[in-house]
Design a protein around this motif. Structure first.
Motif, PDB file in Angstrom:
ATOM      1  N   LEU A   1      -1.524   5.097 -11.096  1.00  0.00           N
ATOM      2  CA  LEU A   1      -0.559   4.359 -10.290  1.00  0.00           C
ATOM      3  C   LEU A   1       0.847   4.751 -10.713  1.00  0.00           C
ATOM      4  CD1 LEU A   1      -2.040   0.771 -10.756  1.00  0.00           C
ATOM      5  CD2 LEU A   1      -2.540   2.317  -8.867  1.00  0.00           C
TER       6      LEU A   1
ATOM      7  N   HIS B   1     -12.483   1.845  -7.362  1.00  0.00           N
ATOM      8  CA  HIS B   1     -11.727   2.735  -6.489  1.00  0.00           C
ATOM      9  C   HIS B   1     -12.255   2.549  -5.069  1.00  0.00           C
ATOM     10  CE1 HIS B   1      -9.870   7.008  -5.994  1.00  0.00           C
ATOM     11  NE2 HIS B   1      -9.726   6.274  -4.904  1.00  0.00           N
TER      12      HIS B   1
ATOM     13  N   ASP C   1      -7.965   4.641  -0.743  1.00  0.00           N
ATOM     14  CA  ASP C   1      -6.770   5.100  -1.465  1.00  0.00           C
ATOM     15  C   ASP C   1      -6.144   3.977  -2.273  1.00  0.00           C
ATOM     16  OD1 ASP C   1      -5.961   3.547   0.626  1.00  0.00           O
ATOM     17  OD2 ASP C   1      -4.390   4.904   1.338  1.00  0.00           O
ATOM     18  N   GLU C   2      -6.976   2.995  -2.659  1.00  0.00           N
ATOM     19  CA  GLU C   2      -6.466   1.845  -3.399  1.00  0.00           C
ATOM     20  C   GLU C   2      -7.246   1.653  -4.695  1.00  0.00           C
ATOM     21  OE1 GLU C   2      -4.785  -1.252  -0.037  1.00  0.00           O
ATOM     22  OE2 GLU C   2      -6.859  -1.461  -0.715  1.00  0.00           O
TER      23      GLU C   2
ATOM     24  N   GLY D   1       3.979  -2.377  -3.696  1.00  0.00           N
ATOM     25  CA  GLY D   1       3.383  -1.911  -2.446  1.00  0.00           C
ATOM     26  C   GLY D   1       1.958  -2.357  -2.242  1.00  0.00           C
ATOM     27  N   GLY D   2       1.519  -3.371  -2.990  1.00  0.00           N
ATOM     28  CA  GLY D   2       0.152  -3.842  -2.881  1.00  0.00           C
ATOM     29  C   GLY D   2       0.061  -5.227  -2.286  1.00  0.00           C
TER      30      GLY D   2
ATOM     31  N   HIS E   1      -4.900  -5.424  -4.736  1.00  0.00           N
ATOM     32  CA  HIS E   1      -4.999  -4.091  -4.149  1.00  0.00           C
ATOM     33  C   HIS E   1      -3.698  -3.349  -4.427  1.00  0.00           C
ATOM     34  CE1 HIS E   1      -8.572  -5.134  -1.587  1.00  0.00           C
ATOM     35  NE2 HIS E   1      -8.069  -6.352  -1.769  1.00  0.00           N
ATOM     36  N   LEU E   2      -3.814  -2.145  -5.019  1.00  0.00           N
ATOM     37  CA  LEU E   2      -2.638  -1.347  -5.349  1.00  0.00           C
ATOM     38  C   LEU E   2      -2.829   0.079  -4.864  1.00  0.00           C
ATOM     39  CD1 LEU E   2      -2.126  -2.610  -9.006  1.00  0.00           C
ATOM     40  CD2 LEU E   2      -0.627  -3.120  -7.064  1.00  0.00           C
ATOM     41  N   PRO E   3      -1.771   0.687  -4.312  1.00  0.00           N
ATOM     42  CA  PRO E   3      -1.909   2.070  -3.811  1.00  0.00           C
ATOM     43  C   PRO E   3      -2.001   3.067  -4.957  1.00  0.00           C
ATOM     44  CG  PRO E   3       0.356   1.323  -3.597  1.00  0.00           C
ATOM     45  CD  PRO E   3      -0.430   0.139  -4.050  1.00  0.00           C
ATOM     46  N   LEU E   4      -2.929   4.001  -4.834  1.00  0.00           N
ATOM     47  CA  LEU E   4      -3.117   5.034  -5.840  1.00  0.00           C
ATOM     48  C   LEU E   4      -2.213   6.233  -5.570  1.00  0.00           C
ATOM     49  CD1 LEU E   4      -7.012   4.988  -6.069  1.00  0.00           C
ATOM     50  CD2 LEU E   4      -5.436   4.281  -7.871  1.00  0.00           C
TER      51      LEU E   4
ATOM     52  N   SER F   1      -1.936  10.010  -4.940  1.00  0.00           N
ATOM     53  CA  SER F   1      -2.890  10.979  -4.398  1.00  0.00           C
ATOM     54  C   SER F   1      -3.051  12.196  -5.303  1.00  0.00           C
ATOM     55  CB  SER F   1      -2.454  11.414  -2.992  1.00  0.00           C
ATOM     56  OG  SER F   1      -1.125  11.925  -3.032  1.00  0.00           O
TER      57      SER F   1
END
Length: 690
Positions: A423, A457, A460-461, A514-515, A533-536, A538
Motif C-alpha cells: 500500500l 487480497h 485490486d484491494e 482512498g478506502g 478495504h484499501l487500494p493496492l 499495482s
C-alpha cells in the motif's frame, strides 16, 4: 429580616394587596357583565389571566388580594355569602395551582420557547381552570343559585371563560412585565399593525361594512396579523394582537356577527371564544418558534465568536499539553536509543527495545496530533505516506492492542494473506485504524471471547477484517456506529470508557487513504465485524528502509563540545549519555544561570537548551548569550516540547540557530551535528588602508 425588608413587606400589605384585589374585582365585574347563560357564569373572564400572571410575577404572597377581589366580586352578584366564599376559594386555588404547576415544569414567563406555550396551554388553560370551574359550579348548585341539572353546561362555560383568560390576558401581562421597550423605529410599524388589525376586526367580527361580504371565511383574516406580529415584534407583539382581536370578537359576538346572525348571543360568543382560543395558541406557538429561531441564530453567532477565541486559548492549551507529554517521553526515547547503540545486548532485549521504541514513536506521533485537533475534526489530517506492507501494519496494530486483548482474556486468531500486499499509506495511521478496531472488539466482547483478524487480497484491494463474538449491534444502530460520539445504548454499561470517536476517526483515516470501512452484525448478542478495504499498489516499488534499524555503532561525526541545559534531570542525563555515545564531548547544566557561567568558562561549540525553565527561560538564555562578547561562534539549539510554527519563529527571534522537538531521535541529532558548519569565529573589523 432587616428593617428595610420589614417596611417593604408592610407596604406591600397596605398598598399591594388592596391594589391586586381592586384590579381583580374590576376584571371580574367586566366578565360578569357579559354573563348570558347564568348571571354568575361568563364566557369572558379576564380575571383568571390577571391572577395567574400576578402569582407568576409577584409570588404566592399575592393570594390574599386575589381571594379578596374574587370574594367581593361574587358577593355582589346576587348569590349567598357562603357561595361567594366557595367561588373565591376556587378562583384563588386556580391561580396558585396553575402557577405552581408551571413553575414546577420550568416555565419561562417570556414565552420564548415552544415548550413554554405548550405548558401554558396544558397546565394553566387546561388543568388549573378545572379547579375553579368545578368548585364554582358546585358552590352555585349547593347554594341553590343554579340547578344541578345545569351543572354540565355551566361547567363548560366557566371552564372556557377561565381558559380564555389564561390564553389571552396572561400572555400579555407576562411578556410585557419586564422593561423591554420596543426599538423606536418599530413604533410606527406597531401603530400601522394596530390600526390595520382593528379595521380587519371591524369587518370580520361586526356587521359594519359586511352587507355584501360572506362572513365565515373572513374570520381567518386575523391570522396574517398574528403572523406579522410574531415575525416583527416577538411574543410581546403577538400577545397584544391576540388581546386586541379577542376584544373585537367579544364586542362582535354581543352585537351580533353576520356569520352567526341566527344564533343566540351566548352561542355566538362561545363559537368566537373557541375560535380565538385556536388563534391564540397558533399565534403564540408561531411566535415562540420564531423567537427560538432568532435566539438560536444569536447563540450560533455568539458561539462562532467564542469559537474563534477558543481556538486561539485551545492552541495554547494543546501546546502546553504536548510540551508536558513530551517531557517524560524524552528520557524514555533517549534511553531506548542508547540501547540501539549498545553491542552486548541479547537478541531478546534488542527485540523488546525495538518494540518499546516503536510504541514511543507512535505515542510521539499522537502527541503531535494534539496540535492538529481542528484539522482532524475537519477531516484534514496530514498523512505521511510511504510504501508499506499490510503485514507490517497489522503487526504494529496487534502489538499495540495485545495488552487490552490479553487483559480481557480473549483469544486472538490472526490469518494473513499468503502474498505481500503493498500500500501507499501512512503506516502509523493505518496501524491506528486496526488497533482501534481491535480495542473496540476487546471492549465489547464478554471476557474470554474470540477475536479474528484476517487479511486477504480481493481484486485490486487489500481487505482487513476484525470480527468478534461480542455483544453485537442492533439493526437500528448499525448505520450510525461511525457517527461522532455514538455508542450502542444496550452496551453502554459494559463500555470501558471513551468518547465514541474511535470509529469516526477510523473511517476518516480509511477514507483519506482512498478506502472504505463497513460494519456488519446479525444483531445484539451475535457479534460484529468491521471490514476495511484499501487500494493496492499495482506495481510496487522497492520497500523503503525501515524507520528503525539496529545500529551497532554511530557513524563518524565531527567531535564538538556540547553544553546541554534542561531542568528535567532525567532527560538531561539520558541525552548527555546518548551524545557521549555518539562521540561528543558533553557537559550539562540544570538552569540558565549555571549555563551562562559554563559557557563563559568552557566556550562550547554548541548549546542545546530547553525552553521552559524556572527563573530564566530558554529564550532569555539565548538573548543573553548572544549579547556576551566573544560568543558569536556558539551554535544555539532549542530542544523543547513546544513545536508550533510560532514557537519556532520565537526561538529564531531569540537567537537560536536550530529548533528541535522533544524527544529528539538519533537520526535528527546526527543530521543536526553533521549539518553544522565549522565553529564560527568572531568578526574582526580591520580599518581601511589610508
Amino acid at each position: 429580616m432587616d428593617s428595610s425588608q420589614a417596611r417593604r413587606r408592610v407596604l406591600f400589605w397596605i398598598l399591594g394587596i388592596p391594589a391586586i384585589a381592586a384590579i381583580y374585582f374590576a376584571a371580574a365585574k367586566l366578565g360578569l357583565s357579559m354573563a348570558m347563560l347564568a348571571e354568575q357564569v361568563s364566557l369572558v373572564w379576564p380575571a383568571t389571566g390577571f391572577a395567574l400572571a400576578a402569582v407568576l410575577l409577584l409570588g404566592y404572597r399575592v393570594w390574599p388580594g386575589i381571594a379578596l377581589g374574587a370574594l367581593i366580586a361574587n358577593a355582589t352578584a346576587n348569590e349567598p355569602f357562603a357561595t361567594a366564599c366557595g367561588i373565591a376559594l376556587g378562583n384563588t386555588l386556580e391561580a396558585v395551582g396553575g402557577a405552581w404547576l408551571l413553575r414546577r415544569t420550568g416555565f419561562d414567563c417570556a414565552l420564548g420557547r415552544l415548550s413554554d406555550v405548550v405548558k401554558l396551554f396544558v397546565f394553566a388553560a387546561g388543568i388549573s381552570t378545572t379547579i375553579s370551574s368545578t368548585i364554582g359550579v358546585i358552590s352555585l348548585s349547593l347554594g341553590g343559585v343554579q340547578p344541578w341539572e345545569a351543572f354540565g353546561s355551566l361547567w363548560w362555560t366557566w371552564w372556557i371563560g377561565d381558559a380564555m383568560g389564561n390564553l389571552v390576558v396572561a400572555p400579555l401581562l407576562l411578556t410585557w412585565a419586564g422593561d423591554k421597550s420596543a426599538p423606536p423605529r418599530r413604533w410606527r410599524e406597531a401603530l400601522i399593525l394596530t390600526v390595520s388589525l382593528s379595521a380587519a376586526c371591524l369587518i370580520v367580527f361586526t356587521e359594519r361594512w359586511t352587507v355584501h361580504l360572506p362572513g365565515y371565511p373572513l374570520a381567518f383574516a386575523v391570522f396574517p396579523f398574528a403572523i406579522w406580529a410574531a415575525l416583527r415584534f416577538g411574543q410581546r407583539g403577538t400577545a397584544a394582537v391576540i388581546l386586541i382581536a379577542a376584544g373585537w370578537a367579544v364586542l362582535g359576538a354581543i352585537g351580533g356577527v353576520r356569520l352567526l346572525q341566527e344564533a343566540t348571543a351566548h352561542e355566538r360568543l362561545l363559537v368566537l371564544q373557541l375560535f380565538m382560543g385556536v388563534n391564540a395558541m397558533t399565534a403564540l406557538l408561531l411566535g415562540a418558534a420564531i423567537t427560538e429561531r432568532r435566539l438560536a441564530l444569536e447563540e450560533l453567532r455568539y458561539q462562532r465568536e467564542c469559537l474563534h477565541v477558543t481556538l486561539e486559548h485551545k492552541d495554547e492549551f494543546l501546546a502546553t499539553l504536548a510540551h508536558e507529554l513530551r517531557n517524560p517521553l524524552a528520557p524514555i526515547s533517549n534511553a531506548l536509543q542508547l540501547l540501539r547503540l549498545t553491542d552486548d545486548l541479547t537478541p531478546a532485549v534488542k527485540h523488546m527495545s525495538g518494540i518499546m521504541e516503536r510504541q514511543v514513536n507512535h505515542l510521539v506521533r499522537l502527541v503531535d496530533d494534539l496540535l492538529e485537533v481542528s484539522r482532524i475534526t475537519r477531516g484534514k489530517i496530514e498523512l505521511r505516506k510511504e510504501l508499506v506492507d499490510v503485514i507490517a501494519v497489522v503487526a504494529n496494530a496487534v502489538e499495540t492492542s495485545r495488552p487490552v486483548i490479553e487483559a480481557a482474556g480473549h483469544q486472538l486468531a490472526i490469518t494473513l494473506a499468503s502474498a505481500p500486499m503493498m500500500l501507499e499509506a501512512d503506516a502509523v495511521r493505518l496501524a491506528q485504524v486496526i488497533a482501534n478496531l481491535l480495542n473496540n472488539a476487546a471492549k465489547y466482547t464478554e471476557r474470554g471471547g474470540q477475536i479474528w483478524l484476517t487479511t486477504r487480497h480481493v481484486g485490486d484491494e487489500a481487505v482487513i477484517s476484525v470480527r468478534d463474538t461480542g455483544l453485537g449491534i442492533s439493526a437500528e444502530m448499525l448505520p450510525r456506529v461511525f457517527e461522532m460520539f455514538v455508542q450502542v445504548d444496550s452496551t453502554r454499561r459494559r463500555a470501558q470508557g471513551g468518547l465514541g470517536i474511535g470509529l469516526t476517526l477510523a473511517r476518516s483515516l480509511v477514507q483519506l487513504h482512498g478506502g472504505r470501512i463497513e460494519a456488519h452484525s446479525d444483531g445484539l448478542g451475535r457479534g460484529s465485524e468491521f471490514v476495511v478495504h484499501l487500494p493496492l499498489i499495482s506495481s510496487p516499488a522497492p520497500l523503503a528502509t525501515p524507520a528503525i534499524l539496529p545500529i551497532t555503532s554511530p557513524r563518524s561525526l565531527p567531535v564538538r563540545k556540547i553544553l546541554l541545559v534542561d531542568d528535567a534531570e532525567e532527560a538531561l542525563d539520558t541525552l548527555a549519555e546518548l551524545l557521549a555515545t555518539m562521540g561528543q564531548r558533553v557537559r550539562t547544566a540544570v538552569d540558565a544561570a549555571s549555563a551562562i557561567e559554563q559557557v563563559r568558562a568552557q566556550r562550547p561549540d554548541v548549546v542545546i537548551s530547553d525552553i521552559a525553565m524556572p527563573n530564566i527561560d530558554g529564550y532569555e538564555l539565548a538573548q543573553r548569550l548572544r549579547r556576551e562578547p566573544g560568543l558569536e561562534g556558539v551554535f544555539l539549539v532549542a530542544l523543547t516540547g513546544y513545536g508550533q510554527d510560532s514557537d519556532k519563529r520565537q526561538a529564531m527571534e531569540a537567537g537560536f540557530d536550530y529548533h528541535l522537538i522533544k524527544p529528539a531521535n538519533l537520526e535528527a541529532l546526527e543530521n543536526l551535528l553533521r549539518s553544522m558548519p565549522a565553529p564560527r569565529q568572531p568578526l574582526s573589523l580591520t580599518p581601511p588602508s589610508p
